[in-house]
Design an enzyme around this catalytic site. Sequence first.
Site, mmCIF file in Angstrom:
data_model
loop_
_atom_site.group_PDB
_atom_site.id
_atom_site.type_symbol
_atom_site.label_atom_id
_atom_site.label_comp_id
_atom_site.label_asym_id
_atom_site.label_seq_id
_atom_site.Cartn_x
_atom_site.Cartn_y
_atom_site.Cartn_z
ATOM 1 N N SER A 1 45.491 48.003 34.344
ATOM 2 C CA SER A 1 44.859 48.874 33.355
ATOM 3 C C SER A 1 45.255 48.404 31.952
ATOM 4 C CB SER A 1 45.235 50.330 33.627
ATOM 5 O OG SER A 1 44.396 51.214 32.905
ATOM 6 N N GLU B 1 36.280 51.902 40.561
ATOM 7 C CA GLU B 1 37.205 52.291 39.487
ATOM 8 C C GLU B 1 36.804 53.610 38.824
ATOM 9 O OE1 GLU B 1 39.852 50.383 38.219
ATOM 10 O OE2 GLU B 1 39.424 48.293 38.745
ATOM 11 N N HIS C 1 40.457 53.677 40.425
ATOM 12 C CA HIS C 1 41.316 52.980 39.475
ATOM 13 C C HIS C 1 42.787 53.145 39.863
ATOM 14 C CE1 HIS C 1 42.312 51.246 35.595
ATOM 15 N NE2 HIS C 1 43.053 52.289 35.267
#
Length: 538
Positions: free
Chosen positions: A219, A342, A448
């Site tokens: 991320s 995600e 995610h």
Amino acid sequence: MKPFRLRPRGSTLSAGVLFLLLAAAAIGPAPASAASPGQGPVVRVAGGEVRGKADAAGRTFLGIPYAAPPTGARRFRPPAPPRAWSGVRDATRQGPLCPQSVPLGGTSEDCLYLNVYAPPGAVHHKLPVMVWIHGGAYILGSGAGYDPAPLVATGQVIVVSINYRLGPLGFMALPGLAGESTSTGNYGLLDQQAALRWVRANIGAFGGDTRNVTVFGESAGGNSVCMQLISPPARGLFDKAISESGGCVGTPLGPRPLKNAYRIGQEFADSLGCTDPRTVVACLRSRPASKLVGDFGGLFRLDDLSWEPVIDGSVVKEDTASAIKAGRYNKVPLIVGSNNDEGRLFTALGYHLQQLRHAKADDLDRTIDLRTPAAAAAMRATYPPASAGDADLALSAYTTDGLFACPAHFTAQAAALSRSQPVYQYEFADPKPPLSGFDPLMPLGDYHASELFYLFRTVQSLPPVPGLNAAQQRLSQQMLSYWTTFARTGAPNSPSTPNWPALAPGIAPIQRLTSEGTGPFTTFARDHHCGVWAGATG
């Protein structure tokens, strides 16, 4: 394509933190038990000696300072070398987290610490080193809570996890700050570079190979890897790179043009009553850190991103797309990838958790108009909602493709064009990763950060719930082998894993990581509509 923005204060909660709150975990980095006086391995590093702890799993050294406390006059300045200490410093407890709006543990501006995890008997070996950069939208998170024991044991590698300054303390730009040093707005990136320099200088004492360092992150941590790839001062600080769900080309996580960063910084200063340009820096340094990071209040919004790296002309000289496409970056072997679903986590958090409803077609329309106004018609045709009252999957796919999948693909393709170092792309696509069933309104799929449960024992101190089944454990072993073999050799392949081909210009064999049969596939760009996004992002 319009840039995504974050409000300067108190309106955003990172996906990872919201996810953990939703999972009802009472999370916080659990301090390690202190070693008895005189017990535990002792290592000399820059600044003095540290005593860690050792058991059958390996040797652990926690809370080692890699820079001086960025407090007082050092707030909003590049990191300075750590202060020396006398005697043997206890290294059996995590250091404090950097100030943030929703801390998962104790915080302090004195937060520039790192942790070293080594296998048993590693002292006399030159082991590969992996430096982990945590995610959290550049406003939340820490190196604590990610237990890298599986990586250490499987690959016989040393893992280093780090803290770096977050939010305005790490990424605020102002003209007055630019006059004090060579950079403004990139203190968090400079912290990461200071940690990498510490690793180069000290990791040999723990049994690590100072010339074989892999930087990896997820991320905002994956995006940080991208920033270090294009940052001139980072040249020579690492030898390989892995960017998970961070992208480089076409991502909204920066870097931000300096003019825009100055505007946001001044608006933020004004909100704290620091309105005089002549005294704004001193005024901001006088404010408690808690006032700068603010308190959480409001919905999670991906179109509301404030603090991110800045094109300051020194640490970051140009946007990521230009740098990588032109070959102006630190060319090292690279893995870049994303997860198949995600965006579903963000839809679940923004609508199902906080508004207790489905995303609607009107929500999808507003998001498209905000993020991709020039390509709105094409986006509406590509992502039609199931109904006026349920646009969950369409909005999630739009987010997945535009923020993660296609940026990863554009990055991999641009880097492959240079032909200077091997590039590998993956998609994590395991059908039911841990915690994928917690949302009653929508299956979360490969949301995610879900791949982290296959690489770490804990993610922010949360174990996989439920645990990995037998097929998932086999996938975990494959991924651990890929990551650590890459760290050792610059290529992920070993005799025990399915072959993962490197990319070539115009040829896209992308490795699908799944418990149903890992292997390459060639439909990624079509599956995620990257042709549409290429037109939207220019």
